[in-house]
Structures are given as structure tokens and as C-alpha cells.
Design an enzyme around this catalytic site. Structure first.
Site, PDB file in Angstrom:
ATOM      1  N   HIS A 123       0.862  -1.180   0.000  1.00  0.00           N
ATOM      2  CA  HIS A 123       0.000   0.000   0.000  1.00  0.00           C
ATOM      3  C   HIS A 123       0.905   1.239   0.000  1.00  0.00           C
ATOM      4  O   HIS A 123       2.036   1.203   0.486  1.00  0.00           O
ATOM      5  CB  HIS A 123      -0.866  -0.040   1.260  1.00  0.00           C
ATOM      6  N   LYS A 226     -10.863  -0.692  10.271  1.00  0.00           N
ATOM      7  CA  LYS A 226     -10.950  -1.881   9.417  1.00  0.00           C
ATOM      8  C   LYS A 226     -11.347  -3.125  10.203  1.00  0.00           C
ATOM      9  O   LYS A 226     -11.513  -4.202   9.616  1.00  0.00           O
ATOM     10  CB  LYS A 226      -9.619  -2.110   8.697  1.00  0.00           C
ATOM     11  N   CYS A 373      -4.642   2.511  -3.840  1.00  0.00           N
ATOM     12  CA  CYS A 373      -3.440   3.040  -3.181  1.00  0.00           C
ATOM     13  C   CYS A 373      -2.276   2.062  -3.324  1.00  0.00           C
ATOM     14  O   CYS A 373      -1.535   1.805  -2.362  1.00  0.00           O
ATOM     15  CB  CYS A 373      -3.695   3.345  -1.715  1.00  0.00           C
TER      16      CYS A 373
END
Length: 414
Positions: A123, A226, A373
Site C-alpha cells: 500500500h 478496518k 493506493c
């Protein structure tokens, strides 16, 4: 699965809403998960009845808020099996946690020409902080390649290490491919050469048991939002020996021992890295989310999500022209317990990922589209982006069926 899925879904009222007149099918959990009522209720209760700044007041509310905040730290410690609460630093999320390590570790232990090793599947949050340090300090960012099916070329790992390598920083699970990297083996190989390892656990902590002592990693970062907790709160685990050696990340209140015009002395970890008023309500929300996960059982959650992931890949492969990225799946194989986790990225024929995602949205299906990303990974895959479906403990096979039917319908339009 040992928990009743329909009852679990009742804990998330947003799942019963409609978008564009259709039932919501929420499959963007790798970006953020929905929040159960218990988390929202816990945070509301604290704001209503226990709201006071922590660590600084002698009055009752401050002491009560402090107790909740530090109880959350202990809850996180147990969740990842850290040795002590001194190894748990609260941050705003995985991104800030990695930036904290990048800035402080490079300041203390790296000079021009020294190297940090990442991978092609990282990421941006585990690429850009190191690139900023490369620009500032002249360090070198090396990246470990991946295979065509999205696995690390582990045989090339040791060849990427040298006497100049000061840190390895690697994703536990790819947010695009779902690849579960063999981080314990990577830590072992790096430690054989005296190199510490940071693990980006943003995509693993919500889905599987984490034991940082068993992994023997030096740093581990993850985010609350998350894993069914609030936004704006995250965790950096660091071995106490490393946190003691790293300089402060930011300056201000909370993290100081004493300030004078001549010099300032700092608290010991973790407070040394927690400048300013912490989000003590969010830490309580995170602790409540952890309790919720534990009440359902992490093994149960992982088994359910693995079943969904395998079912999704099996059904997607019946669609003409589909290309699924990451570890392969063949009907009848064992679940991807060790190679793929809760994420399926794909494209269909020449249909642009944005067009696919936009039209699925009109059918009530929330997926992610774009580069996620992870521009270097997109370059490696030779695509501009993908469609990503990602699963959580509340998703169902029926929702997978809706997704597959939606993809077929969109494909017929082109």
C-alpha cells in the site's frame, strides 16, 4: 460457523438500508468495515457520562476516563499478545504508525545509502513514508518482486538484503490481491542477518489471530476502522527495546516528563510517542470492537470469510472474460487459509473498472475500483486498476450471488 449470521447482521443496522431502491450489498470492507451497535453505544455512553481528559486530572471523571483508556491499551495488548502495555502505542491508524517508525527509525539508525526493503504489493502507506526519508536522508528503498499470481518471490528475499539493509517493512496481507505473506518466515530470515521487521497488519488484524510474540516481529501496525472500530484510531506495536531507543515522534503535552528552557525530558514508551490529547473515546470504541470480535471467535470469523472468498472465486470463474488477480483458486482445493484472505480483485474483458464499479453501485453493490493506493502493484499487473470485492464477518453467500449476477448484467451492456 458457530455464530448465527442473521443475528450478527442485526448488530449492523446499515446493512438493512437500501441504495437506489435496492438492498445494500456492502463489499468494500478492506477500505473500512461497518460498526456494530455495541461500539457506537460504548462511545456514546462515554461522551455522555465519562467525558474528561485523561492522565492529567485528579477528579473522578478524569480518573474514570483514564481507566477506560488504559483498559483499552491492555485489551489491545492481549488481542495481539504483546508482552506489556508499554509496547502498545495509540496512533490515528496504520498510516501514522508506519510514518512514526519511518521518521524515528531513520533519524536514529539510518544514514545516506542505508536501505529499507519493501515489496511490490505494498500500500502507498508503506511506500511513501520511506520515499520521503529517501529524499530527506538519502536512504535507498528496495522492493522485493512478486510472481505473476501475486506471491512473493521468497527465494529472492535474502539477495535483497545487504550490510546496508537496516529494516524490512512488509504487508501481512495485500489489500489488492489478498495474498497472505509468510511473515513469520520473513522475520526469521531477516533476524538471521540482524535486521528488524515492521509488519503492516491493516488487512490481517481484522481477519485472523495475531500473535506478535510468535511472529517475533519488531513492529506491527493496524487500524481500528478496518476491524469494526471507529475511524481515527490505530495501533503501533513495538518491541520495548526498540521503542526505548527511538526518539519522540512529535512534541507537545502528554509525552513529556519535564520541560524547562534549558531542556526537555520525555516520558517512557508508549507515552513518549503520544503527544497531545489522545482520542480516548475512540480507544474505548476499539476495545469494544475487539470484545465483539472475540465474542464471535476469530477462528469462526476466518473460516466464514475463507468460505465466502473461495465461493466468490469459484462463481466468478464462470463469467466469460473475467481475470482474477492474486493466488489462484481451483474448485475442490483446500481453502486459502495461508495464501489468500477475504479479498478478490478482478477485471472483466475490456470493461473499465470504474464503469463496472459505477454500474454495480446502481444495483446496490458497493465495491472498490481503481488503484487501491497501490500504484506500483498496478504497474506490475499491467493494469490501471481493478474491481475489488472484500468480505467481512457479516457478508453472506447470497450477497456473493448478487455480485456475480450484477457483473453478468453489466457485462451484457458492453
Amino acid at each position: 460457523m458457530n455464530y448465527e449470521l442473521n443475528k450478527v447482521r442485526e448488530d449492523f443496522p446499515i446493512l438493512s438500508r437500501e441504495v437506489y431502491g435496492r438492498p445494500l450489498v456492502y463489499l468494500d470492507n478492506a477500505a473500512t468495515t461497518q460498526k456494530p451497535l455495541c461500539v457506537l453505544d460504548a462511545m456514546r455512553e462515554e461522551y455522555l457520562n465519562v467525558n474528561a481528559n485523561v492522565h492529567r486530572g485528579v477528579h473522578y471523571l478524569s480518573q474514570q476516563a483514564t481507566d477506560l483508556h488504559e483498559a483499552a491499551r491492555e485489551k489491545v495488548r492481549g488481542f495481539i499478545n504483546a508482552r506489556t502495555t508499554e509496547e502498545i502505542v495509540f496512533t490515528r491508524g496504520t498510516t501514522e504508525a508506519i510514518n512514526l517508525v519511518a521518521q524515528t527509525f531513520c533519524e536514529a539508525f539510518m544514514k545516506e545509502g542505508d536501505e529499507v526493503v519493501v515489496t511490490d504489493m505494498e500500500h502507498h502507506s508503506n511506500i511513501v513514508p520511506w520515499q520521503l526519508q529517501a529524499r530527506k536522508r538519502g536512504i535507498v528503498v528496495k522492493h522485493l518482486p512478486i510472481t505473476d499470481d501475486g506471491q512473493l518471490e521468497l527465494s529472492a528475499f535474502t539477495s535483497h538484503l545487504s550490510s546496508r539493509t537496516k529494516l524490512v517493512s512488509i504487508a501481512h496481507v495485500s489489500n489488492v490481491l489478498g495474498t497472505v505473506n509468510p511473515v513469520k518466515e520473513i522475520v526469521r530470515m531477516a533476524h538471521e542477518q540482524g535486521i528488524p521487521v515492521l509488519i503492516d497488519g491493516a488487512q490481517s488484524a481484522p481477519h485472523m489471530k495475531i500473535d506478535v510474540q510468535d511472529l517475533d516481529c519488531d513492529f506491527f501496525a493496524f487500524s481500528g476502522h478496518k476491524m469494526y472500530g471507529p475511524t481515527g484510531i490505530g495501533v503501533l506495536y513495538g518491541k520495548e527495546e526498540w521503542l526505548e531507543k527511538l526518539p519522540p515522534y512529535q512534541g507537545g503535552g502528554e509525552m513529556i516528563d519535564r520541560v524547562s528552557w534549558e531542556k526537555t525530558t520525555f516520558e517512557r514508551p508508549p507515552l513518549k510517542f503520544e503527544a497531545g490529547t489522545p482520542d480516548y473515546v475512540a480507544t474505548h470504541g476499539l476495545a469494544t470492537a475487539i470484545d465483539y470480535l472475540l465474542s464471535l471467535g476469530l477462528d469462526n470469523i476466518q473460516a466464514h470469510e475463507q468460505e465466502l472468498t473461495n465461493y466468490c472465486m469459484e462463481q466468478l470463474q464462470t463469467i466469460d472474460g473475467i481475470h482474477i488477480y492474486g493466488p489462484k483458486y481451483t474448485k475442490g482445493t483446500v481453502p486459502f487459509v495461508y495464501s489468500r484472505d477475504a479479498v478478490v480483485s478482478f477485471n472483466v474483458g475490456d470493461i473499465h473498472h470504474l464503469d463496472m464499479g459505477t454500474l454495480l453501485d446502481r444495483l446496490g453493490i458497493a465495491v472498490r475500483t481503481g488503484h487501491h493506493c497501490a500504484h506500483p502493484l498496478m504497474d506490475r499487473l499491467r493494469v490501471t486498476g481493478t474491481v475489488r470485492a472484500s468480505f467481512a464477518l457479516y457478508n453472506t453467500k447470497e450477497e456473493v450471488d448478487v455480485l456475480v449476477a450484477g457483473i453478468r448484467r453489466v457485462a451484457q451492456m458492453f
